[in-house]
Write a protein that holds these residues in place. Structure first.
Motif, short mmCIF file in Angstrom:
data_model
loop_
_atom_site.label_atom_id
_atom_site.label_comp_id
_atom_site.label_asym_id
_atom_site.label_seq_id
_atom_site.Cartn_x
_atom_site.Cartn_y
_atom_site.Cartn_z
N UNK A 45 0.80 -1.31 -0.19
CA UNK A 45 0.23 -0.05 0.06
C UNK A 45 0.90 1.05 0.09
N UNK A 46 0.15 2.47 -0.10
CA UNK A 46 1.17 3.74 -0.04
C UNK A 46 1.96 3.76 1.15
N UNK A 47 1.10 3.51 2.22
CA UNK A 47 1.84 3.38 3.61
C UNK A 47 3.15 2.49 3.60
N UNK A 48 2.93 1.18 3.10
CA UNK A 48 4.21 0.06 3.02
C UNK A 48 5.16 0.65 1.97
#
Ligand SMILES: Cc1cc2nc3c(=O)[nH]c(=O)nc-3n(C[C@H](O)[C@H](O)[C@H](O)COP(=O)(O)OP(=O)(O)OC[C@H]3O[C@@H](n4cnc5c(N)ncnc54)[C@H](O)[C@@H]3O)c2cc1C
Ligand code: FES
Ligand code: FES
Lengths: 158, 289
Positions: free
Chosen positions: B102-105
């Protein structure tokens, strides 16, 4: 082996003495009382623990607090200015984009970073920006329209 | 909760001096794999040391050298997906970075961690193999270059000695004939559309002019214990125009060389079934009139 760790939290300097491998999520919730940061899956999947660190969204549940030293962290509570909600927060409420609200802090922080970058995001860009945040209630369509509305509002207000 | 020992060196020289004796060393980069292993009890905290390498700024960033592109081990996948240099030389790696997590990852996950984690499903790895990239590995005595495939001893196992660190990935720049362009892509199949660990994946990197191929390199992920380079595809397609007949020949090669297994994520049968269409999709996306 605990360590003194200092960082800026919602604009104020804070200091904790904890093990540097403790997760930032646990430190925020347990040591600093910031329970607005939600603990969901605690394995990096759901995004409910999202915070902004130095301008980027991360999952605080898999972030070692030792790496927070010297950084600037924003939680959802940091978006309110003098008791006034941020426009994204207001529009989420108006649009009914919040049901149980568990995913909301993380989603709004992801949207904040998106709208800091552009106030004219494309549909695909919006979907991508919140793709790391799961919502079990809304079915996403109201979240999506709230984000579009927030972008328009912030663009015209500017 | 029992935590591992933790050190946070500020430079590579500082790093070697600080290693504790008799502990299993884990380099802590983005922590996106390590934290899950710690929580799941796959790491014995009491006999381990997390060496936090996040302050080693010399390991971060992408640079162009005369023959190579050098990607520091700490470079995150969000940086990779925005890199103009990589879009030019390694579009397949950029495509992989765009669908990694994900963007966070992606804001946290590093290329060094993707290699160090040694999962055959690591999204950066097929591209790196297709580019015949090398990992720069260092210990207190010096450093050496290893072919990406030689870093892997098997699923989740590397050939590195305890305390040896990957400092960078070195990708040779391809020579491009006048009129030709560099193209590349990455495809994976997971349990849902995006942000998911691959059940099968493929990277295709080529130098083409419309359907004419000057050079092509293909590698497969998650359909064997290691990343698989499908070397015969370059024999089939180099110097030729892509046609349905030649594509079928390439798929035969893939069927021959893929050796998927059953695991918690998928079955061998499913992986064998999807890998050829996945390759064809990738090829058609980048080689067209
Ligand atoms: C929710 C979620 C989704 C994910 N999705 C994907 C996906 O779509 N595709 C994918 O490929 N992966 C995915 N991953 C896995 C992970 O994010 C990647 O493997 C990532 O590249 C690991 O990098 P890191 O910096 O976080 O590594 P860390 O967790 O810090 O380290 C991982 C391993 O590598 C070793 N290591 C780290 N740096 C070095 C170095 N410089 N030298 C030697 N060894 C080193 C560590 O000791 C450890 O064993 C996902 C993980 C999560 C939690
Ligand atoms: S609680 Fe951190 S991603 Fe789910
Ligand atoms: S509103 Fe309940 S999870 Fe999103």
């Amino acid at each position: 082996m605990e360590k003194n760790i200092k960082f800026i939290l919602n604009g104020k300097e804070v200091e904790v003495t904890v093990h540097p491998v403790k997760t930032l999520l646990k430190v925020l919730r347990e040591d600093l009382g910031h329970t607005e940061v939600k603990a969901g899956c605690e394995q990096g999947e759901c995004g409910s623990c999202t915070v902004i660190i130095d301008g980027k969204i991360v999952n605080s549940c898999i972030f070692p607090v030792g790496q927070a030293e010297g950084s600037s962290i924003i939680t959802i509570a940091g978006l309110c200015k003098e008791g006034e909600l941020h426009p994204i927060q207001k529009i989420f409420i108006e649009e009914g984009a919040v049901q149980c609200g568990f995913c909301t802090p993380g989603i709004i922080l992801a949207v904040k970073v998106l709208l800091d970058r552009t106030l004219s995001p494309g549909d695909e860009e919006i979907r991508e920006a919140v793709s790391g945040n799961l919502c079990r209630c809304t079915g996403y369509s109201k979240i999506f329209s709230a984000i579009k509305k927030a972008a328009v509002y912030m663009r015209t207000k500017k | 909760m029992i935590y591992p020992e933790y050190i946070q060196p500020v430079s590579l020289t500082d790093l070697w001096g600080k290693f504790p004796q008799d502990k299993k060393i884990y380099f802590l980069a983005g922590g996106t794999d390590l934290f899950n292993y710690l929580r799941d009890g796959l790491i014995d905290a009491s006999s381990s040391c997390f060496v936090d390498i996040s302050l080693l700024k010399q390991l971060d960033g992408i640079t162009e050298e005369s023959e190579n592109i050098r990607i520091g081990a700490l470079t995150t996948f969000s940086t990779i997906s925005e890199s103009g240099l990589l879009k030019k030389y390694c579009p397949d790696l950029v495509a992989a970075a765009k669908v990694l997590g994900t963007p966070q990852i992606a804001n946290r996950a590093t290329i060094g961690g993707n290699i160090g984690n040694a999962s055959p499903a690591g999204d950066a790895l097929p591209s790196l193999a297709a580019h015949f990239a090398k990992a720069e590995v260092a210990n207190s005595k010096g450093s050496r270059l290893l072919n990406i495939s030689d870093v892997f001893a098997g699923p989740k196992k590397t050939t590195l000695a305890n305390g040896e660190i990957i400092t960078a990935v070195v990708i040779p720049k391809i020579k491009v004939k006048a009129g030709f362009t560099v193209v590349g892509t990455f495809k994976k199949i997971g349990g849902r559309k995006s942000h998911i660990i691959a059940k099968a994946s493929v990277a295709v990197f080529a130098v083409v002019k419309n359907k004419s191929v000057d050079y092509i390199s293909v590698a497969l992920g998650a359909v064997g214990p290691k990343i698989i380079e499908v070397r015969n595809i370059s024999k089939i397609l180099s110097g030729k125009k892509v046609s349905p007949e030649l594509t079928e020949k390439c798929k035969d090669e893939i069927r021959k060389i893929a050796s998927p297994i059953d695991d918690f994520r998928s079955t061998a049968e499913y992986r064998q079934e999807v890998i050829c269409p996945l390759f064809e999709q990738a090829l058609n996306e980048i080689v067209k009139d």
